[in-house]
Design a protein around this motif. Structure first.
Motif, short mmCIF file in Angstrom:
data_model
loop_
_atom_site.label_atom_id
_atom_site.label_comp_id
_atom_site.label_asym_id
_atom_site.label_seq_id
_atom_site.Cartn_x
_atom_site.Cartn_y
_atom_site.Cartn_z
N ALA A 94 0.83 -1.21 0.00
CA ALA A 94 0.00 0.00 0.00
C ALA A 94 0.86 1.26 0.00
CB ALA A 94 -0.92 -0.01 1.22
N ALA A 95 2.03 1.18 0.65
CA ALA A 95 2.93 2.32 0.71
C ALA A 95 3.80 2.44 -0.52
CB ALA A 95 3.80 2.22 1.96
N GLY A 96 3.87 1.37 -1.29
CA GLY A 96 4.75 1.37 -2.46
C GLY A 96 6.21 1.39 -2.08
N SER A 97 6.53 0.70 -0.97
CA SER A 97 7.91 0.69 -0.51
C SER A 97 8.21 -0.63 0.18
CB SER A 97 8.16 1.85 0.46
OG SER A 97 7.47 1.63 1.69
N GLY A 98 9.48 -0.87 0.40
CA GLY A 98 9.91 -2.03 1.17
C GLY A 98 10.32 -1.60 2.55
N GLY A 99 11.22 -2.37 3.16
CA GLY A 99 11.77 -1.97 4.45
C GLY A 99 10.89 -2.35 5.62
N THR A 100 11.08 -1.62 6.71
CA THR A 100 10.40 -1.91 7.97
C THR A 100 8.98 -1.36 7.97
OG1 THR A 100 11.14 0.15 8.99
CG2 THR A 100 12.62 -1.76 9.17
N LEU A 101 8.23 -1.74 8.99
CA LEU A 101 6.90 -1.18 9.19
C LEU A 101 6.99 0.33 9.36
CD1 LEU A 101 3.83 -1.51 9.74
CD2 LEU A 101 4.43 -1.84 12.16
N GLU A 102 7.98 0.79 10.10
CA GLU A 102 8.15 2.22 10.34
C GLU A 102 8.37 2.97 9.03
OE1 GLU A 102 10.69 5.16 13.33
OE2 GLU A 102 11.15 3.02 13.19
N GLU A 103 9.18 2.43 8.14
CA GLU A 103 9.45 3.08 6.86
C GLU A 103 8.19 3.13 5.99
OE1 GLU A 103 14.19 1.89 6.45
OE2 GLU A 103 12.65 0.49 5.79
N ALA A 104 7.44 2.03 5.96
CA ALA A 104 6.20 2.01 5.18
C ALA A 104 5.17 2.96 5.77
CB ALA A 104 5.65 0.59 5.14
N PHE A 105 5.11 3.00 7.11
CA PHE A 105 4.17 3.90 7.78
C PHE A 105 4.46 5.35 7.41
CE2 PHE A 105 3.47 6.69 11.47
CZ PHE A 105 2.10 6.57 11.62
N TYR A 106 5.71 5.76 7.50
CA TYR A 106 6.06 7.15 7.17
C TYR A 106 5.71 7.48 5.73
CZ TYR A 106 8.63 7.57 11.57
OH TYR A 106 8.97 7.63 12.90
N ARG A 107 5.88 6.50 4.86
CA ARG A 107 5.54 6.72 3.45
C ARG A 107 4.04 6.97 3.27
NH1 ARG A 107 8.26 4.83 -1.23
NH2 ARG A 107 7.30 5.86 -3.03
N LEU A 108 3.23 6.30 4.07
CA LEU A 108 1.78 6.42 3.97
C LEU A 108 1.26 7.75 4.53
CD1 LEU A 108 0.79 2.79 4.99
CD2 LEU A 108 0.22 3.86 2.80
N VAL A 109 1.94 8.28 5.53
CA VAL A 109 1.39 9.45 6.23
C VAL A 109 2.22 10.72 6.06
CG1 VAL A 109 0.41 7.91 7.98
CG2 VAL A 109 2.61 9.02 8.43
N GLU A 110 3.32 10.65 5.36
CA GLU A 110 4.28 11.77 5.36
C GLU A 110 3.69 13.06 4.79
OE1 GLU A 110 7.64 10.66 3.09
OE2 GLU A 110 6.49 10.16 1.29
N GLU A 111 2.69 12.98 3.92
CA GLU A 111 2.17 14.19 3.30
C GLU A 111 1.36 15.06 4.26
OE1 GLU A 111 -0.05 13.15 -0.11
OE2 GLU A 111 1.64 12.32 -1.20
N ASP A 112 0.83 14.46 5.34
CA ASP A 112 -0.07 15.19 6.24
C ASP A 112 0.34 15.03 7.69
OD1 ASP A 112 -2.08 15.98 4.17
OD2 ASP A 112 -2.27 13.82 4.01
N SER A 113 1.60 15.24 7.98
CA SER A 113 2.11 14.96 9.31
C SER A 113 1.78 16.02 10.35
CB SER A 113 3.64 14.79 9.26
OG SER A 113 4.24 15.99 8.79
N ASP A 114 1.09 17.10 9.97
CA ASP A 114 0.79 18.16 10.93
C ASP A 114 -0.65 18.17 11.40
OD1 ASP A 114 -0.27 18.88 8.52
OD2 ASP A 114 0.36 20.99 8.61
N GLU A 115 -1.34 17.06 11.23
CA GLU A 115 -2.76 16.98 11.61
C GLU A 115 -2.91 17.09 13.12
OE1 GLU A 115 -6.90 16.26 10.59
OE2 GLU A 115 -5.13 16.97 9.58
N PRO A 116 -3.87 17.87 13.66
CA PRO A 116 -4.07 17.98 15.11
C PRO A 116 -4.60 16.69 15.71
CG PRO A 116 -5.85 19.10 13.94
CD PRO A 116 -4.83 18.70 12.90
N GLY A 117 -4.56 16.61 17.04
CA GLY A 117 -4.98 15.40 17.75
C GLY A 117 -6.48 15.19 17.72
N ALA A 118 -6.87 13.89 17.80
CA ALA A 118 -8.27 13.52 17.87
C ALA A 118 -8.42 12.23 18.62
CB ALA A 118 -8.85 13.37 16.47
#
Length: 252
Positions: free
Chosen positions: A228-252
Motif C-alpha cells: 500500500a505504501a509502495g515501498s519495502g523496508g520496515t513497518l516504520e518506513e512504510a508507515f512514514y511513506r503512507l502518512v508523510e504528506e499530512d504529518s501536521d494533523e491535530p490530535g483527535a
C-alpha cells in the motif's frame, strides 16, 4: 464454517459531532489467536476508534461486534468479552492493589480458586508482591499501569484492547507484558494494541491497521502495508511513506 472474528468493526463512521465525523467508514477485524497493531499519527482517529469499540461513543453509521454481540442488543455479553488497558491508569486512591484485583474478579464473575491462583502468579510476574497491600495513591505511575495490566490479564477475556501500554513501564515490566500477551494469544485471545513504538508493533503483531485522517490507509500483514505504501523496508518506513504528506494533523 469459519468462526466469526472476535472483534468486527464494520464501516464505522463516528466522532463527537455528526456534522464533522472523525472516522470515515473504518473497517477491520481481529481473529482469535492474533495480535493486531493499530497505528497512526496523533489525530488519526485511534482513540476515537477505541472509544467506539468500548461503547463510550455511538457510531453515526456502521457497527461494532465483539464475539458476535452488539452493545445495544446484548450489553452484558458485549462488555464481558473484553478487557481494556488505557494509556493513563485509572485507580481508586484508597483501595489497595489486591482490592482492585478482587473488585475486577467480582465484576467479571471470576470464582475464588482461579482468582487466588492468577493473583499470586501476576503479583510475581510483574514484581508487585510487596505492593499487594499498598494503596493506589502511594504507587508510581508505572506501578499503577502494572495494576491496570494485571486486572486485564486476571480475567482472561476473549479480547484485549490495549492503548499505549508501555508508557511508564520499566524494561522488565514491558517484557512481562509482552510475554503474557503472547501467552494469551496462544490461548486464543484476540488482541488489539495501539502503540507509537512501531518496532515493537512490527515484532509482536501479526497484522497492522494504519489509520490516517480517520480512514484506513492500509491494513494487513507487513507485506500488505508495504504494498500500500509502495515501498519495502520496515513497518516504520512504510508507515512514514503512507502518512508523510499530512504529518501536521491535530490530535483527535
Amino acid at each position: 464454517m469459519q468462526p466469526e472474528p472476535i472483534l468486527q468493526v464494520e464501516d464505522l463512521t463516528g466522532g463527537y459531532s455528526p456534522r464533522r465525523p472523525v472516522l470515515h467508514q473504518v473497517g477491520f477485524h481481529v481473529e482469535a489467536g492474533e495480535m493486531v497493531g493499530l497505528i497512526g499519527l496523533n489525530g488519526a482517529g485511534k482513540s476515537t476508534t477505541i472509544k467506539h469499540i468500548l461503547g463510550l461513543m455511538k457510531p453515526h453509521a456502521g457497527r461494532v461486534k465483539v464475539q458476535a454481540a452488539e452493545l445495544e442488543q446484548d450489553p452484558e455479553a458485549y462488555r464481558g468479552a473484553f478487557a481494556y488497558v488505557p494509556e493513563t491508569p485509572v485507580l481508586f486512591d484508597e483501595m489497595t492493589v489486591e482490592e482492585h484485583m478482587r473488585l475486577t474478579a467480582m465484576a467479571y464473575g471470576l470464582e475464588r480458586e482461579p482468582f487466588s491462583r492468577r493473583l499470586e502468579m501476576l503479583l510475581d510476574e510483574f514484581r508487585m508482591r510487596d505492593k499487594r497491600k499498598a494503596f493506589a495513591a502511594h504507587l508510581s505511575k508505572g506501578m499503577k499501569q502494572k495494576v491496570m495490566i494485571m486486572n486485564a490479564l486476571l480475567i482472561q477475556p476473549a479480547l484485549y484492547i490495549i492503548d499505549e501500554p508501555f508508557l511508564g513501564l520499566d524494561p522488565l515490566g514491558i517484557r512481562s507484558l509482552l510475554e503474557r500477551l503472547m501467552e494469551e494469544k496462544r490461548r486464543g485471545a484476540a488482541i488489539l494494541m495501539s502503540s507509537h513504538i512501531l518496532s515493537t508493533v512490527e515484532t509482536y503483531c501479526d497484522r497492522y491497521i494504519v489509520l490516517h485522517r480517520g480512514r484506513v490507509a492500509a491494513q494487513g500483514t507487513l507485506a500488505d502495508v508495504r504494498a500500500a505504501a509502495g515501498s519495502g523496508g520496515t513497518l516504520e518506513e512504510a508507515f512514514y511513506r503512507l502518512v508523510e504528506e499530512d504529518s501536521d494533523e491535530p490530535g483527535a
